[in-house]
Design a protein around this motif. Structure first.
Motif, mmCIF file in Angstrom:
data_model
loop_
_atom_site.group_PDB
_atom_site.id
_atom_site.type_symbol
_atom_site.label_atom_id
_atom_site.label_comp_id
_atom_site.label_asym_id
_atom_site.label_seq_id
_atom_site.Cartn_x
_atom_site.Cartn_y
_atom_site.Cartn_z
ATOM 1 N N ALA A 1 0.826 -1.213 0.000
ATOM 2 C CA ALA A 1 0.000 0.000 0.000
ATOM 3 C C ALA A 1 0.858 1.260 0.000
ATOM 4 O O ALA A 1 0.592 2.209 -0.751
ATOM 5 N N SER A 2 1.884 1.284 0.844
ATOM 6 C CA SER A 2 2.720 2.478 0.912
ATOM 7 C C SER A 2 3.463 2.716 -0.399
ATOM 8 O O SER A 2 3.601 3.860 -0.853
ATOM 9 N N SER A 3 3.922 1.646 -1.034
ATOM 10 C CA SER A 3 4.625 1.800 -2.307
ATOM 11 C C SER A 3 3.691 2.339 -3.390
ATOM 12 O O SER A 3 4.046 3.267 -4.129
ATOM 13 N N VAL A 4 2.485 1.771 -3.487
ATOM 14 C CA VAL A 4 1.540 2.193 -4.525
ATOM 15 C C VAL A 4 1.124 3.648 -4.333
ATOM 16 O O VAL A 4 1.039 4.420 -5.296
ATOM 17 N N LEU A 5 0.885 4.049 -3.092
ATOM 18 C CA LEU A 5 0.465 5.434 -2.835
ATOM 19 C C LEU A 5 1.552 6.429 -3.211
ATOM 20 O O LEU A 5 1.280 7.458 -3.845
ATOM 21 N N ARG A 6 2.795 6.119 -2.853
ATOM 22 C CA ARG A 6 3.885 7.051 -3.155
ATOM 23 C C ARG A 6 4.143 7.145 -4.658
ATOM 24 O O ARG A 6 4.188 8.236 -5.233
ATOM 25 N N THR A 7 4.322 5.988 -5.292
ATOM 26 C CA THR A 7 4.661 6.020 -6.714
ATOM 27 C C THR A 7 3.475 6.434 -7.574
ATOM 28 O O THR A 7 3.647 7.090 -8.609
ATOM 29 N N LEU B 1 3.889 3.218 -13.230
ATOM 30 C CA LEU B 1 4.725 3.583 -12.085
ATOM 31 C C LEU B 1 4.080 3.207 -10.764
ATOM 32 O O LEU B 1 4.765 2.883 -9.788
ATOM 33 N N ALA B 2 2.755 3.210 -10.717
ATOM 34 C CA ALA B 2 2.064 2.868 -9.476
ATOM 35 C C ALA B 2 2.103 1.371 -9.195
ATOM 36 O O ALA B 2 2.274 0.953 -8.039
ATOM 37 N N VAL B 3 1.984 0.538 -10.229
ATOM 38 C CA VAL B 3 1.748 -0.893 -10.023
ATOM 39 C C VAL B 3 2.988 -1.752 -10.239
ATOM 40 O O VAL B 3 3.217 -2.720 -9.510
ATOM 41 N N VAL B 4 3.800 -1.426 -11.229
ATOM 42 C CA VAL B 4 4.926 -2.294 -11.583
ATOM 43 C C VAL B 4 5.897 -2.542 -10.421
ATOM 44 O O VAL B 4 6.372 -3.667 -10.255
ATOM 45 N N PRO B 5 6.230 -1.540 -9.577
ATOM 46 C CA PRO B 5 7.152 -1.829 -8.478
ATOM 47 C C PRO B 5 6.688 -2.939 -7.540
ATOM 48 O O PRO B 5 7.532 -3.599 -6.909
ATOM 49 N N VAL B 6 5.384 -3.168 -7.423
ATOM 50 C CA VAL B 6 4.889 -4.249 -6.567
ATOM 51 C C VAL B 6 4.384 -5.426 -7.396
ATOM 52 O O VAL B 6 3.845 -6.387 -6.841
ATOM 53 N N GLY B 7 4.573 -5.370 -8.706
ATOM 54 C CA GLY B 7 3.977 -6.370 -9.587
ATOM 55 C C GLY B 7 4.549 -7.760 -9.441
ATOM 56 O O GLY B 7 3.898 -8.739 -9.790
#
Length: 450
Positions: free
Chosen positions: A308-314, A359-365
């Motif tokens: 959640a924190s990663s998606v909100l920031r990116t 940018l929002a989704v790929v870092p946690v994909g």
């Protein structure tokens, strides 16, 4: 959440800013060089040349997606360093075999591919495809090991060297004419990235460097790793292929439908917007993978909060950046890149929207893969491939303009990223529930009177 788990989460969150800053610095140097050189390159090369580069990049990316046959994805989550080194060896062997197959196919089909894709340059440049595939496989393997070791300085050096090497080669070979300099710049950048990461040492001397002879795996470790992580090549390979095809095949379809000039306009948008964002998402994902790997190996909760924190920031950064690009591109593209590139403005604006979702989704994909939920990842990749190819094919069949075709592709991709985020959050919640249940069971077993 137990006290031990809270301390673990705190330790993971506390140093987060420093490695991210290091990774962003490396990416900023590499992509800064690419962006700074773009006004020069658009005057040295034509839109058709950039279209050839986009096509070669897409075809090589599809081959590179399966070069390691999924073994590299298991490196981060491997339970021991011995297994991780064995997986690196398996990934290297797979890369060699896939490169040979790509070389044979690209050489045999070069004339037909040039005709189908309306790009005669492929007849002469076919040999670059297997070269780039081999370099992508090597980069993915070394990158996975660096992520496991959390060697962020080496990863940053790789990103910086890749951008600088690509720009230098493209500029130096421009007098050769055609797209040769651009295409070889793609390979040279990958090679420079490998050399850059190999030349930087981690501060953790207890962990062998990827290039160290002492890191060679034993036969027993290789056999154990192959049995334990067999789902990665059996499932993740096809998932990676479908994922890359969903991203790259629409480029080939667009080339066949609209020709290399229109594809060159798309390529400019990719160069100044999509590629930097994609590499940034990859860098951020590398950092997230390292933190996720710790939680997975220790079977600790906190994954949902991390996602959640990663998606909100990116995501917030992506939306803000897309707004700036959409507003500024009509004022910037023509004067900066040359009057011949002014028709690229709508493509740049559309790609900016797509990049915000990326940018929002790929870092946690890759959370699904690290949690060994390869089946769900495979289903999503297949669905995204159908959606993207379907959108481009339908638009072309209906006689849509190239801009309208790209708009349909962006819409399909954005919806697909939303579906992936839903799958990731669901898997993260399940992991946290299972980890908390295990922690409670252990606490009860250790408590007096049980």
């Amino acid at each position: 959440m137990s006290a031990r788990d809270r301390r673990l989460v705190a330790r993971l969150r506390a140093p987060a800013r420093r490695p991210v800053a290091v990774l962003l610095l490396g990416t900023g140097v590499g992509q800064g060089a690419v962006l700074a050189a773009s006004p020069l390159l658009t005057r040295l090369y034509s839109p058709a040349d950039l279209g050839v580069l986009a096509l070669v990049t897409s075809l090589a990316a599809i081959g590179g997606a399966v070069a390691t046959t999924g073994w590299d994805r298991a490196v981060v989550a491997a339970r021991s360093d011995a297994l991780a080194r064995a997986l690196v060896g398996l990934a290297g062997l797979s890369t060699l075999l896939v490169t040979v197959v790509v070389a044979v196919l690209s050489g045999a089909l070069r004339h037909r591919a040039a005709e189908w894709l309306r790009s005669p340059a492929l007849v002469e440049l076919w040999w670059v495809l297997p070269l780039v595939v081999a370099l992508i496989g090597a980069q993915r393997t070394v990158g996975a090991l660096l992520t496991r070791r959390r060697a962020w300085r080496s990863a940053a050096a790789r990103s910086a060297a890749q951008g600088l090497g690509q720009v230098a080669t493209s500029v130096l070979l421009a007098p050769a004419g055609g797209a040769l300099g651009l295409v070889l710049g793609l390979a040279a950048g990958r090679a420079a990235g490998l050399l850059g990461s190999a030349g930087t040492r981690s501060r953790r001397p207890s962990t062998p460097h990827p290039a160290s002879r002492s890191a060679l795996p034993t036969r027993r470790a290789v056999a154990t790793a192959a049995r334990r992580y067999r789902r990665f090549p059996l499932v993740s390979t096809w998932s990676g292929l479908l994922n890359s095809a969903g991203l790259q095949l629409p480029t080939a379809v667009l080339a066949a439908a609209a020709g290399p000039v229109a594809l060159g306009f798309v390529a400019l948008g990719s160069r100044v917007v999509a590629t930097p964002v994609g590499l940034l998402a990859e860098v951020l994902g590398q950092h997230v993978d390292g933190r996720v790997g710790v939680l997975v190996r220790r079977r600790s909760p906190g994954l949902t909060r991390l996602v959640a924190s990663s998606v909100l920031r990116t995501g917030a950064a992506g939306v803000a950046g897309a707004g700036v690009v959409a507003a500024a591109s009509p004022l910037v593209v023509g004067p900066v890149f040359g009057a011949a590139w002014a028709p690229a403005v709508p493509y740049v604006q559309l790609l900016a929207v797509s990049c915000a979702a990326q940018l929002a989704v790929v870092p946690v994909g890759r959370v699904l893969t690290l949690l060994e939920r390869q089946g769900r990842q495979l289903c999503w990749d297949a669905a995204r491939l159908v959606a993207t190819l379907g959108s481009v094919g339908a638009a072309a069949a209906l006689g849509a303009t190239p801009v309208q075709t790209v708009a349909a592709l962006v819409a399909a991709g954005t919806v697909s990223y939303g579906a992936l985020l839903l799958l990731v959050v669901t898997a993260a919640r399940r992991h946290d529930r299972e980890a908390e249940a295990v922690a409670e069971a252990v606490a009860e077993a250790r408590s007096p009177g049980t």
